[in-house]
Motif scaffolding. Structure first.
Motif, short mmCIF file in Angstrom:
data_model
loop_
_atom_site.label_atom_id
_atom_site.label_comp_id
_atom_site.label_asym_id
_atom_site.label_seq_id
_atom_site.Cartn_x
_atom_site.Cartn_y
_atom_site.Cartn_z
N TYR A 170 49.60 -32.14 10.54
CA TYR A 170 50.04 -30.86 11.08
C TYR A 170 48.91 -29.84 11.08
O TYR A 170 48.82 -29.00 11.99
N THR A 171 48.04 -29.89 10.08
CA THR A 171 46.89 -29.00 10.06
C THR A 171 45.98 -29.26 11.25
O THR A 171 45.50 -28.32 11.90
N ALA A 172 45.75 -30.54 11.56
CA ALA A 172 44.90 -30.88 12.69
C ALA A 172 45.55 -30.47 14.01
O ALA A 172 44.88 -29.97 14.92
N LYS A 173 46.87 -30.64 14.13
CA LYS A 173 47.56 -30.23 15.35
C LYS A 173 47.51 -28.71 15.52
O LYS A 173 47.36 -28.20 16.63
N ALA A 174 47.63 -27.99 14.41
CA ALA A 174 47.51 -26.53 14.47
C ALA A 174 46.10 -26.14 14.89
O ALA A 174 45.91 -25.15 15.62
N GLY A 175 45.10 -26.89 14.45
CA GLY A 175 43.73 -26.62 14.85
C GLY A 175 43.50 -26.82 16.34
O GLY A 175 42.73 -26.08 16.97
N VAL A 176 44.16 -27.81 16.92
CA VAL A 176 44.07 -28.02 18.37
C VAL A 176 44.68 -26.82 19.09
O VAL A 176 44.11 -26.32 20.07
N ALA A 177 45.82 -26.34 18.62
CA ALA A 177 46.46 -25.18 19.23
C ALA A 177 45.58 -23.93 19.08
O ALA A 177 45.46 -23.13 20.01
N LEU A 178 44.94 -23.79 17.94
CA LEU A 178 44.04 -22.65 17.73
C LEU A 178 42.83 -22.73 18.64
O LEU A 178 42.40 -21.72 19.21
N GLY A 179 42.28 -23.93 18.81
CA GLY A 179 41.16 -24.11 19.74
C GLY A 179 41.55 -23.77 21.16
O GLY A 179 40.79 -23.13 21.90
N THR A 180 42.75 -24.17 21.57
CA THR A 180 43.24 -23.84 22.90
C THR A 180 43.42 -22.33 23.05
O THR A 180 43.11 -21.76 24.10
N PHE A 181 43.90 -21.69 22.01
CA PHE A 181 44.04 -20.23 22.01
C PHE A 181 42.68 -19.56 22.22
O PHE A 181 42.56 -18.64 23.03
N ILE A 182 41.68 -20.01 21.50
CA ILE A 182 40.35 -19.40 21.60
C ILE A 182 39.75 -19.64 22.98
O ILE A 182 39.12 -18.74 23.56
N ILE A 183 39.94 -20.83 23.54
CA ILE A 183 39.43 -21.12 24.88
C ILE A 183 40.10 -20.20 25.91
O ILE A 183 39.42 -19.60 26.76
N ALA A 184 41.43 -20.10 25.85
CA ALA A 184 42.15 -19.25 26.81
C ALA A 184 41.75 -17.79 26.65
O ALA A 184 41.60 -17.06 27.64
N PHE A 185 41.55 -17.37 25.42
CA PHE A 185 41.13 -15.99 25.18
C PHE A 185 39.74 -15.73 25.76
O PHE A 185 39.49 -14.70 26.37
N GLY A 186 38.84 -16.69 25.57
CA GLY A 186 37.49 -16.55 26.11
C GLY A 186 37.47 -16.53 27.63
O GLY A 186 36.75 -15.74 28.25
N LEU A 187 38.25 -17.40 28.25
CA LEU A 187 38.30 -17.42 29.71
C LEU A 187 38.97 -16.17 30.26
O LEU A 187 38.60 -15.69 31.34
N ASN A 188 39.93 -15.64 29.54
CA ASN A 188 40.57 -14.40 29.97
C ASN A 188 39.60 -13.22 29.90
O ASN A 188 39.73 -12.26 30.65
N ALA A 189 38.63 -13.30 29.01
CA ALA A 189 37.63 -12.22 28.89
C ALA A 189 36.79 -12.10 30.16
O ALA A 189 36.34 -11.01 30.49
N THR A 190 36.60 -13.20 30.89
CA THR A 190 35.84 -13.12 32.13
C THR A 190 36.59 -12.35 33.20
O THR A 190 35.98 -11.73 34.06
N ILE A 191 37.92 -12.38 33.14
CA ILE A 191 38.72 -11.65 34.12
C ILE A 191 38.81 -10.18 33.75
O ILE A 191 38.71 -9.30 34.60
N ILE A 192 39.00 -9.91 32.47
CA ILE A 192 39.16 -8.52 32.03
C ILE A 192 37.83 -7.77 32.07
O ILE A 192 37.77 -6.62 32.49
N TYR A 193 36.75 -8.44 31.64
CA TYR A 193 35.43 -7.81 31.60
C TYR A 193 34.45 -8.63 32.45
O TYR A 193 33.71 -9.45 31.93
N PRO A 194 34.41 -8.39 33.75
CA PRO A 194 33.50 -9.17 34.61
C PRO A 194 32.06 -8.64 34.58
O PRO A 194 31.46 -8.33 35.60
N THR A 195 31.51 -8.54 33.38
CA THR A 195 30.13 -8.10 33.21
C THR A 195 29.37 -9.21 32.50
O THR A 195 29.95 -10.22 32.09
N SER A 196 28.09 -9.02 32.33
CA SER A 196 27.30 -10.04 31.65
C SER A 196 27.71 -10.16 30.18
O SER A 196 27.69 -11.26 29.61
N VAL A 197 28.11 -9.07 29.56
CA VAL A 197 28.59 -9.13 28.17
C VAL A 197 29.90 -9.91 28.11
O VAL A 197 30.10 -10.73 27.21
#
Length: 104
Positions: A39-66
């Motif tokens: 269950y810890t490993a499965k939670a880690g997969v969900a957390l990794g997916t969360f971080i990926i989606a958050f990072g990709l959403n940052a490109t839409i919210i902040y379309p700058t080089s930063v």
């Protein structure tokens, strides 16, 4: 188009957080050690997916080089976390049923 992508990424952020919370709750309630690790490993997969989606959403919210730099960092960290925990979940998943049968 960016609003649609934003809603899609927010959907994935919310769903992955719900799965993370679900698996963490299952981890705390479980009494068998391999199942806890699984269950810890499965939670880690969900957390990794969360971080990926958050990072990709940052490109839409902040379309700058930063924003793009933040997105790259978050996506790489999330992908590494999700991949590592996916491998762990597959490995430990093989032994969950066996452990259950031994501890009946």
């Amino acid at each position: 188009m960016s609003n649609v992508l934003n809603f899609i990424f927010v959907f994935f952020i919310v769903v992955s957080f719900v799965f993370y919370f679900y698996y963490k709750t299952k981890q705390f309630r479980s009494t068998l050690p391999i199942r806890k690790k699984w269950y810890t490993a499965k939670a880690g997969v969900a957390l990794g997916t969360f971080i990926i989606a958050f990072g990709l959403n940052a490109t839409i919210i902040y379309p700058t080089s930063v924003g793009y730099g933040v997105a790259i960092v978050f996506t790489l960290i999330g992908a590494g976390l999700a991949y590592n925990n996916y491998k762990r979940a597959r490995h430990e998943g093989k032994y969950v049923h066996e452990e259950f049968e031994l501890n009946k």
